[in-house]
Design a protein around this motif. Sequence first.
Motif, PDB file in Angstrom:
ATOM      1  N   MET A  35      -2.864   4.883 -10.860  1.00  0.00           N
ATOM      2  CA  MET A  35      -1.131   5.970 -10.722  1.00  0.00           C
ATOM      3  C   MET A  35      -0.571   6.058 -10.118  1.00  0.00           C
ATOM      4  SD  MET A  35      -4.298   8.876 -10.313  1.00  0.00           S
ATOM      5  CE  MET A  35      -5.684   8.610  -9.455  1.00  0.00           C
ATOM      6  N   ASP A  36      -0.382   4.582 -10.256  1.00  0.00           N
ATOM      7  CA  ASP A  36       1.061   3.382  -8.844  1.00  0.00           C
ATOM      8  C   ASP A  36       0.675   4.171  -7.545  1.00  0.00           C
ATOM      9  OD1 ASP A  36       2.714   2.031  -8.384  1.00  0.00           O
ATOM     10  OD2 ASP A  36       4.248   4.096  -8.484  1.00  0.00           O
ATOM     11  N   ARG A  37      -0.416   4.565  -6.620  1.00  0.00           N
ATOM     12  CA  ARG A  37      -0.567   5.421  -6.140  1.00  0.00           C
ATOM     13  C   ARG A  37      -2.089   4.705  -4.365  1.00  0.00           C
ATOM     14  NH1 ARG A  37       0.920   9.890  -3.555  1.00  0.00           N
ATOM     15  NH2 ARG A  37       2.217  10.567  -4.858  1.00  0.00           N
ATOM     16  N   PHE A  38      -3.234   4.289  -5.708  1.00  0.00           N
ATOM     17  CA  PHE A  38      -4.017   3.573  -4.535  1.00  0.00           C
ATOM     18  C   PHE A  38      -4.045   2.197  -5.319  1.00  0.00           C
ATOM     19  CE2 PHE A  38      -5.201   8.309  -4.930  1.00  0.00           C
ATOM     20  CZ  PHE A  38      -5.225   8.031  -3.932  1.00  0.00           C
ATOM     21  N   PHE A  39      -4.373   0.684  -4.440  1.00  0.00           N
ATOM     22  CA  PHE A  39      -4.437  -0.600  -4.345  1.00  0.00           C
ATOM     23  C   PHE A  39      -5.388  -1.035  -4.382  1.00  0.00           C
ATOM     24  CE2 PHE A  39       0.009   1.414  -4.285  1.00  0.00           C
ATOM     25  CZ  PHE A  39       0.892   0.623  -5.268  1.00  0.00           C
ATOM     26  N   ILE A  40      -6.480  -1.335  -4.603  1.00  0.00           N
ATOM     27  CA  ILE A  40      -7.238  -2.824  -4.475  1.00  0.00           C
ATOM     28  C   ILE A  40      -7.129  -3.706  -4.724  1.00  0.00           C
ATOM     29  CG2 ILE A  40      -9.931  -2.911  -4.893  1.00  0.00           C
ATOM     30  CD1 ILE A  40     -10.803   0.260  -5.755  1.00  0.00           C
ATOM     31  N   ARG A  41      -7.543  -4.746  -3.616  1.00  0.00           N
ATOM     32  CA  ARG A  41      -6.982  -5.734  -3.641  1.00  0.00           C
ATOM     33  C   ARG A  41      -7.919  -7.167  -3.821  1.00  0.00           C
ATOM     34  NH1 ARG A  41      -2.768  -3.854  -0.843  1.00  0.00           N
ATOM     35  NH2 ARG A  41      -0.985  -3.263  -2.648  1.00  0.00           N
ATOM     36  N   ALA A  42      -8.030  -8.551  -4.455  1.00  0.00           N
ATOM     37  CA  ALA A  42      -9.181  -9.348  -4.370  1.00  0.00           C
ATOM     38  C   ALA A  42      -8.592 -10.366  -4.483  1.00  0.00           C
ATOM     39  CB  ALA A  42     -10.327  -8.923  -4.850  1.00  0.00           C
ATOM     40  N   GLY A  43      -9.059 -11.449  -3.805  1.00  0.00           N
ATOM     41  CA  GLY A  43      -8.368 -13.134  -4.014  1.00  0.00           C
ATOM     42  C   GLY A  43      -9.437 -14.559  -2.969  1.00  0.00           C
ATOM     43  N   PHE A  44      -8.354 -15.031  -3.129  1.00  0.00           N
ATOM     44  CA  PHE A  44      -9.561 -16.299  -2.797  1.00  0.00           C
ATOM     45  C   PHE A  44      -7.725 -17.636  -2.378  1.00  0.00           C
ATOM     46  CE2 PHE A  44     -10.266 -20.868  -3.040  1.00  0.00           C
ATOM     47  CZ  PHE A  44     -11.682 -20.832  -2.638  1.00  0.00           C
ATOM     48  N   GLY A  45      -7.782 -17.890  -0.908  1.00  0.00           N
ATOM     49  CA  GLY A  45      -6.515 -18.191  -0.845  1.00  0.00           C
ATOM     50  C   GLY A  45      -7.009 -19.224   0.449  1.00  0.00           C
ATOM     51  N   SER A  46      -6.566 -20.363   0.873  1.00  0.00           N
ATOM     52  CA  SER A  46      -6.776 -21.322   1.313  1.00  0.00           C
ATOM     53  C   SER A  46      -8.315 -22.182   1.454  1.00  0.00           C
ATOM     54  CB  SER A  46      -6.664 -21.009   3.185  1.00  0.00           C
ATOM     55  OG  SER A  46      -4.488 -20.839   3.023  1.00  0.00           O
ATOM     56  N   GLY A  47      -8.722 -21.862   1.122  1.00  0.00           N
ATOM     57  CA  GLY A  47      -9.801 -22.403   0.678  1.00  0.00           C
ATOM     58  C   GLY A  47     -10.830 -20.947   0.728  1.00  0.00           C
ATOM     59  N   TYR A  48     -10.542 -19.381   1.033  1.00  0.00           N
ATOM     60  CA  TYR A  48     -11.650 -18.704   1.918  1.00  0.00           C
ATOM     61  C   TYR A  48     -10.997 -17.655   0.719  1.00  0.00           C
ATOM     62  CZ  TYR A  48     -11.727 -21.568   5.316  1.00  0.00           C
ATOM     63  OH  TYR A  48     -11.976 -23.036   6.144  1.00  0.00           O
ATOM     64  N   PRO A  49     -12.372 -16.243   0.748  1.00  0.00           N
ATOM     65  CA  PRO A  49     -12.122 -15.607   0.201  1.00  0.00           C
ATOM     66  C   PRO A  49     -11.495 -13.885   1.129  1.00  0.00           C
ATOM     67  CG  PRO A  49     -14.352 -15.018   1.220  1.00  0.00           C
ATOM     68  CD  PRO A  49     -13.336 -16.747   1.354  1.00  0.00           C
ATOM     69  N   SER A  50     -10.299 -13.154   0.427  1.00  0.00           N
ATOM     70  CA  SER A  50      -9.367 -12.240   0.866  1.00  0.00           C
ATOM     71  C   SER A  50      -9.810 -11.221  -0.277  1.00  0.00           C
ATOM     72  CB  SER A  50      -8.384 -12.645   0.970  1.00  0.00           C
ATOM     73  OG  SER A  50      -7.448 -12.887  -0.310  1.00  0.00           O
ATOM     74  N   ALA A  51      -9.475  -9.939   0.927  1.00  0.00           N
ATOM     75  CA  ALA A  51      -9.178  -8.512   0.085  1.00  0.00           C
ATOM     76  C   ALA A  51      -8.164  -7.466   0.646  1.00  0.00           C
ATOM     77  CB  ALA A  51     -10.744  -7.895   0.461  1.00  0.00           C
ATOM     78  N   GLY A  52      -8.143  -5.976   0.156  1.00  0.00           N
ATOM     79  CA  GLY A  52      -7.261  -5.848   1.131  1.00  0.00           C
ATOM     80  C   GLY A  52      -7.541  -4.229  -0.367  1.00  0.00           C
ATOM     81  N   PHE A  53      -7.009  -3.014   0.420  1.00  0.00           N
ATOM     82  CA  PHE A  53      -6.095  -1.496  -0.002  1.00  0.00           C
ATOM     83  C   PHE A  53      -5.527  -1.379   0.544  1.00  0.00           C
ATOM     84  CE2 PHE A  53      -9.094  -0.823   3.157  1.00  0.00           C
ATOM     85  CZ  PHE A  53      -8.534   0.431   3.844  1.00  0.00           C
ATOM     86  N   GLY A  54      -4.758  -0.875  -0.334  1.00  0.00           N
ATOM     87  CA  GLY A  54      -4.053   0.226   0.393  1.00  0.00           C
ATOM     88  C   GLY A  54      -3.117   1.024  -0.733  1.00  0.00           C
ATOM     89  N   ILE A  55      -2.524   1.831   0.590  1.00  0.00           N
ATOM     90  CA  ILE A  55      -1.824   3.992  -0.464  1.00  0.00           C
ATOM     91  C   ILE A  55      -0.401   4.140  -0.043  1.00  0.00           C
ATOM     92  CG2 ILE A  55      -2.633   5.960   0.167  1.00  0.00           C
ATOM     93  CD1 ILE A  55      -5.266   5.704   1.354  1.00  0.00           C
ATOM     94  N   ARG A  56      -0.135   4.944  -1.349  1.00  0.00           N
ATOM     95  CA  ARG A  56       1.420   4.354  -1.443  1.00  0.00           C
ATOM     96  C   ARG A  56       1.681   6.386  -1.358  1.00  0.00           C
ATOM     97  NH1 ARG A  56       3.717   1.390  -6.074  1.00  0.00           N
ATOM     98  NH2 ARG A  56       3.388  -0.184  -4.447  1.00  0.00           N
ATOM     99  N   THR A  57       2.679   6.807  -0.571  1.00  0.00           N
ATOM    100  CA  THR A  57       2.936   7.863  -1.405  1.00  0.00           C
ATOM    101  C   THR A  57       4.612   8.237  -1.633  1.00  0.00           C
ATOM    102  OG1 THR A  57       3.064   8.849   1.090  1.00  0.00           O
ATOM    103  CG2 THR A  57       1.609   9.857   0.120  1.00  0.00           C
ATOM    104  N   SER A  58       5.460   9.046  -1.952  1.00  0.00           N
ATOM    105  CA  SER A  58       6.456   8.989  -1.560  1.00  0.00           C
ATOM    106  C   SER A  58       7.454   8.978  -0.656  1.00  0.00           C
ATOM    107  CB  SER A  58       6.898  10.272  -2.002  1.00  0.00           C
ATOM    108  OG  SER A  58       6.705  11.525  -1.406  1.00  0.00           O
ATOM    109  N   GLU A  59       6.857   8.628   0.576  1.00  0.00           N
ATOM    110  CA  GLU A  59       7.473   8.749   1.830  1.00  0.00           C
ATOM    111  C   GLU A  59       6.608   7.522   2.260  1.00  0.00           C
ATOM    112  OE1 GLU A  59       5.809  11.381   1.534  1.00  0.00           O
ATOM    113  OE2 GLU A  59       7.447  13.073   0.275  1.00  0.00           O
ATOM    114  N   ALA A  60       5.605   6.501   2.334  1.00  0.00           N
ATOM    115  CA  ALA A  60       5.564   5.853   2.910  1.00  0.00           C
ATOM    116  C   ALA A  60       4.160   4.830   2.201  1.00  0.00           C
ATOM    117  CB  ALA A  60       4.398   6.434   4.338  1.00  0.00           C
TER     118      ALA A  60
END
Length: 105
Positions: free
Chosen positions: A48-73
């Motif tokens: 819904m262009d509001r919640f983000f889940i991320r996973a990746g691989f870089g520099s030889g190691y795994p990575s992960a993250g998440f994000g939340i977006r509102t109209s203000e922040a």
Amino acid sequence: VAASAASTARPVAPGWSLGSQFAYRDGLNSSSTRTIEHLAVGLEFTAMDRFFIRAGFGSGYPSAGFGIRTSEAEVNFAWFSEDLGDGSTPQRDLRYLFQFMFRAF
């Protein structure tokens, strides 16, 4: 330093999408590191262009993250690693990122 990157984003259902990115950094190997450390790949699942889940691989190691977006922040959290080794002996340095962005105008 030579780099190559490609990214895509595809809708998977109404309001939902999956994005991907691929990058090859330091193509001339000026850093004298292992080939796998030059590769970076990642996926981002967006709801819904509001919640983000991320996973990746870089520099030889795994990575992960998440994000939340509102109209203000937007708030993002991620963990990833960088290699601090001398090029022949890997030395993992685990890092965390917290990001808060707000819209002033």
